[in-house]
Design a protein around this motif. Structure first.
Motif, PDB file in Angstrom:
ATOM      1  N   PHE A 108       0.837  -1.204   0.000  1.00 34.59           N
ATOM      2  CA  PHE A 108       0.000   0.000   0.000  1.00 34.59           C
ATOM      3  C   PHE A 108       0.872   1.255   0.000  1.00 34.59           C
ATOM      4  CE2 PHE A 108      -2.000   3.328   2.636  1.00 34.59           C
ATOM      5  CZ  PHE A 108      -3.072   3.647   1.828  1.00 34.59           C
ATOM      6  N   LEU A 109       1.846   1.330   0.897  1.00 39.14           N
ATOM      7  CA  LEU A 109       2.690   2.518   1.004  1.00 39.14           C
ATOM      8  C   LEU A 109       3.596   2.699  -0.218  1.00 39.14           C
ATOM      9  CD1 LEU A 109       3.615   2.337   4.794  1.00 39.14           C
ATOM     10  CD2 LEU A 109       1.966   3.868   3.692  1.00 39.14           C
ATOM     11  N   ILE A 110       4.138   1.611  -0.738  1.00 43.05           N
ATOM     12  CA  ILE A 110       5.004   1.703  -1.921  1.00 43.05           C
ATOM     13  C   ILE A 110       4.217   2.190  -3.136  1.00 43.05           C
ATOM     14  CG2 ILE A 110       6.292   0.303  -3.592  1.00 43.05           C
ATOM     15  CD1 ILE A 110       7.279  -1.353  -1.139  1.00 43.05           C
ATOM     16  N   VAL A 111       3.046   1.609  -3.366  1.00 48.63           N
ATOM     17  CA  VAL A 111       2.233   2.038  -4.508  1.00 48.63           C
ATOM     18  C   VAL A 111       1.805   3.493  -4.331  1.00 48.63           C
ATOM     19  CG1 VAL A 111       0.033   1.680  -5.713  1.00 48.63           C
ATOM     20  CG2 VAL A 111       1.451  -0.280  -5.104  1.00 48.63           C
ATOM     21  N   LEU A 112       1.379   3.867  -3.133  1.00 47.71           N
ATOM     22  CA  LEU A 112       0.982   5.249  -2.868  1.00 47.71           C
ATOM     23  C   LEU A 112       2.133   6.211  -3.167  1.00 47.71           C
ATOM     24  CD1 LEU A 112      -1.031   7.334  -1.745  1.00 47.71           C
ATOM     25  CD2 LEU A 112      -0.165   6.801   0.526  1.00 47.71           C
ATOM     26  N   PHE A 113       3.306   5.888  -2.703  1.00 45.70           N
ATOM     27  CA  PHE A 113       4.476   6.743  -2.898  1.00 45.70           C
ATOM     28  C   PHE A 113       4.810   6.890  -4.383  1.00 45.70           C
ATOM     29  CE2 PHE A 113       9.113   7.113  -3.353  1.00 45.70           C
ATOM     30  CZ  PHE A 113       9.315   8.331  -2.696  1.00 45.70           C
ATOM     31  N   PHE A 114       4.901   5.769  -5.094  1.00 46.17           N
ATOM     32  CA  PHE A 114       5.322   5.827  -6.491  1.00 46.17           C
ATOM     33  C   PHE A 114       4.244   6.404  -7.413  1.00 46.17           C
ATOM     34  CE2 PHE A 114       8.610   2.734  -5.166  1.00 46.17           C
ATOM     35  CZ  PHE A 114       9.706   3.452  -5.591  1.00 46.17           C
ATOM     36  N   VAL A 115       2.991   6.054  -7.196  1.00 46.71           N
ATOM     37  CA  VAL A 115       1.934   6.568  -8.071  1.00 46.71           C
ATOM     38  C   VAL A 115       1.743   8.065  -7.854  1.00 46.71           C
ATOM     39  CG1 VAL A 115      -0.543   6.463  -8.596  1.00 46.71           C
ATOM     40  CG2 VAL A 115       0.764   4.361  -8.335  1.00 46.71           C
ATOM     41  N   SER A 116       1.680   8.503  -6.616  1.00 45.02           N
ATOM     42  CA  SER A 116       1.498   9.944  -6.378  1.00 45.02           C
ATOM     43  C   SER A 116       2.723  10.718  -6.841  1.00 45.02           C
ATOM     44  CB  SER A 116       1.184  10.229  -4.918  1.00 45.02           C
ATOM     45  OG  SER A 116       2.268   9.886  -4.091  1.00 45.02           O
ATOM     46  N   GLY A 117       3.899  10.162  -6.693  1.00 48.48           N
ATOM     47  CA  GLY A 117       5.109  10.831  -7.177  1.00 48.48           C
ATOM     48  C   GLY A 117       5.129  10.937  -8.684  1.00 48.48           C
ATOM     49  N   ALA A 118       4.728   9.880  -9.372  1.00 50.99           N
ATOM     50  CA  ALA A 118       4.715   9.893 -10.834  1.00 50.99           C
ATOM     51  C   ALA A 118       3.679  10.870 -11.364  1.00 50.99           C
ATOM     52  CB  ALA A 118       4.432   8.486 -11.363  1.00 50.99           C
TER      53      ALA A 118
END
Length: 167
Positions: free
Chosen positions: A81-91
């Motif tokens: 959850f945290l990894i996807v949140l970090f990478f998707v919002s960053g992208a």
């Protein structure tokens, strides 16, 4: 005897930091972080079992790669959850250039809903015993987890209402 801060302190600190970060991001990018939270929920809910099996050594990638680890399924779910949140919002935020008008009310609403959605999701992924221990010591955590359905429904409704208000 040292006193450990309550979970309420950490949740309150997360809200304050998220609101401050929201003012830096401005309106549209704050909304993208909120939408990224939904994407992270879907991805972690859908793929936790597969990733957990991979880290248990039961799934192999390309008939060569596997990892034998000692992780719980809740750890994998929260991490995913945290990894996807970090990478998707960053992208999304790095590719978006519009910043829109800064409405303090909207930023506070969107970031607070994002934090509530993320906290209720993480609490939902925890093992029941751990979650009950946290909820018994946290009044704010209990309210957030108790209203988890509201945190899923409220952001889209607030987007519609606040968008009409802007026009």
């Amino acid at each position: 005897m040292e006193r450990i801060p309550s979970w309420d302190v950490f949740i309150g600190l997360a809200v304050v930091l998220a609101v401050a970060y929201g003012f830096i991001l401005k309106r549209e990018k704050t909304i993208t972080v909120l939408c990224s939270t939904y994407i992270a929920i879907v991805m972690s809910s859908s793929f936790t079992e597969y990733v957990f099996q991979f880290f248990q050594g039961n799934k192999v990638i390309a008939n060569q790669i596997w990892i034998r680890g000692n992780m719980s399924e809740s750890t994998v779910a929260i991490g995913l959850f945290l990894i996807v949140l970090f990478f998707v919002s960053g992208a999304i935020n790095s590719s978006s250039s519009s910043s829109g008008d800064l409405s303090p009310f909207e930023v506070i609403v969107y970031t607070t809903l994002t934090v509530a959605l993320a906290v209720s999701t993480i609490l939902g992924y925890l093992p029941e015993e751990t979650r009950n221990n946290i909820l018994s010591s946290s009044k704010v955590g209990s309210v957030i987890y108790g209203l988890r359905t509201l945190w899923v429904i409220a952001p889209p409704i607030s987007l519609v209402i606040l968008n009409f208000r802007r026009k």
